[in-house]
Design an enzyme around this catalytic site. Structure first.
Site, short mmCIF file in Angstrom:
data_model
loop_
_atom_site.label_atom_id
_atom_site.label_comp_id
_atom_site.label_asym_id
_atom_site.label_seq_id
_atom_site.Cartn_x
_atom_site.Cartn_y
_atom_site.Cartn_z
N GLU A 1 4.64 5.32 -1.80
CA GLU A 1 3.76 5.07 -0.66
C GLU A 1 2.31 5.40 -1.00
OE1 GLU A 1 7.68 5.60 1.55
OE2 GLU A 1 6.60 7.01 0.27
N THR A 2 1.42 4.64 -0.38
CA THR A 2 -0.02 4.86 -0.41
C THR A 2 -0.50 4.82 1.03
OG1 THR A 2 -0.28 3.86 -2.60
CG2 THR A 2 -2.24 3.95 -1.21
#
Length: 313
Positions: A47-48
């Site tokens: 995830e970002t």
């Protein structure tokens, strides 16, 4: 492009590089969806996140959460990691001691958990759960190499992401899994598994950990957590998400949140326990679970900033 404050944070660990990494862009205000998605693909992390101004007056900030394959309404390690980065960058909550994050799943409150300043806990979002179809369960068991008698209980868990949760006979069964990730991707289901360590598992895991310690130094993990308080691990967890491009997630907040609500409600686990995740990937994730007096499940973990600077985006 412009220079934006950026941090890369390791979540669910007090020791850098033993948890689940998260990229956090602290100023994503004028980025469009395509730009966010391209950057999430480039970081190639599970995830970002991008912090933007909230649209709800009660929230302290709003977070957009992207995997390399798309946007998520909620995820656990981005929630703790984003809050850690926001506070470290000088964020001031509207209510002292409590942070309110706005995300696609709504408002998520966070608190500082325990004596560690770096440990945060989020309130598990509402959970929908149901029994999986026998056909799906059989196919997933086949993809994991499980026999039917090894599965103690199973539930579909949805709290933003949707997980098929499996409680196995013991922790050793969890750690010995060798999933067929291609088949799991074809099935299109994210699968999380958990098992309680037994005395037999403990001896095996400690023996294995000692061998790993000799080979890899401080990388070892055991049934007994290697942190300063020496707390015993109560549950071993793994999460497989080939359906969204992540064969095995190092430490998974959303799954641990749904898992806790299910296992505590059905009497499989006590109201307070410590889960370990990531051992098979050389990580030592620690997830602190507690159900408080009003029934809220709190999912806690430490976070460590590993990269602090700016990104051109």
């Amino acid at each position: 492009m412009k220079s934006r404050p950026f941090k890369q944070v390791d979540v669910f660990t007090a020791t850098a590089y033993l948890g689940n990494p998260l990229a956090v862009v602290l100023d994503g205000q004028d980025l469009d969806d395509d730009a966010m998605q391209r950057f999430a693909q480039w970081t190639n992390l599970s995830e970002t996140t991008f912090l933007v101004p909230p649209t709800d007056a009660t929230a302290d900030y709003r977070v957009r959460i992207f995997t390399p394959g798309g946007e998520l309404p909620f995820a656990g390690h981005p929630t703790i990691g984003s809050c850690h980065a926001w506070l470290q960058a000088g964020g001031k909550p509207k209510v002292a001691g409590r942070v309110v994050q706005q995300c696609g799943a709504g408002l998520v409150p966070l608190r500082r958990d325990g004596e560690r300043l770096a440990r945060l806990a989020f309130a598990a979002p509402p959970l929908k759960r149901s029994a999986p179809s026998p056909a799906l369960l059989a196919k997933v068991a086949g993809a994991l190499g499980l026999k039917a008698q090894q599965i103690v209980a199973a539930q579909m868990l949805q709290n933003g992401p949707a997980w098929l949760g499996l409680l196995l006979e013991n922790a050793d069964a969890v750690l010995q899994l060798r999933p067929d990730h291609r088949l799991l991707k074809e099935l299109g289901v994210e699968v999380g598994v958990a098992g309680v360590p037994s005395a037999h598992d403990s001896s095996q895991l400690i023996s294995r950990s000692n061998r790993e310690a000799r080979a890899f130094g401080k990388r070892s993990t055991t049934v007994v957590a290697p942190d300063a308080d020496g707390v015993t691990i109560d549950l071993e967890v793994r999460a497989f998400a080939a359906a969204v491009g992540v064969d095995e997630d190092p430490v998974t907040g959303s799954f641990n949140a749904g898992l806790a609500e299910w296992l505590i409600a059905d009497g499989h686990m006590p109201e307070r326990y410590l889960a370990a995740q990531g051992q098979c990937l050389g990580r030592a994730g620690r997830v602190y679970i507690e159900r408080d007096s009003d029934g809220t499940i709190w999912v806690g973990g430490d976070a460590v900033t590993c990269v602090d600077g700016h990104v051109a985006l």
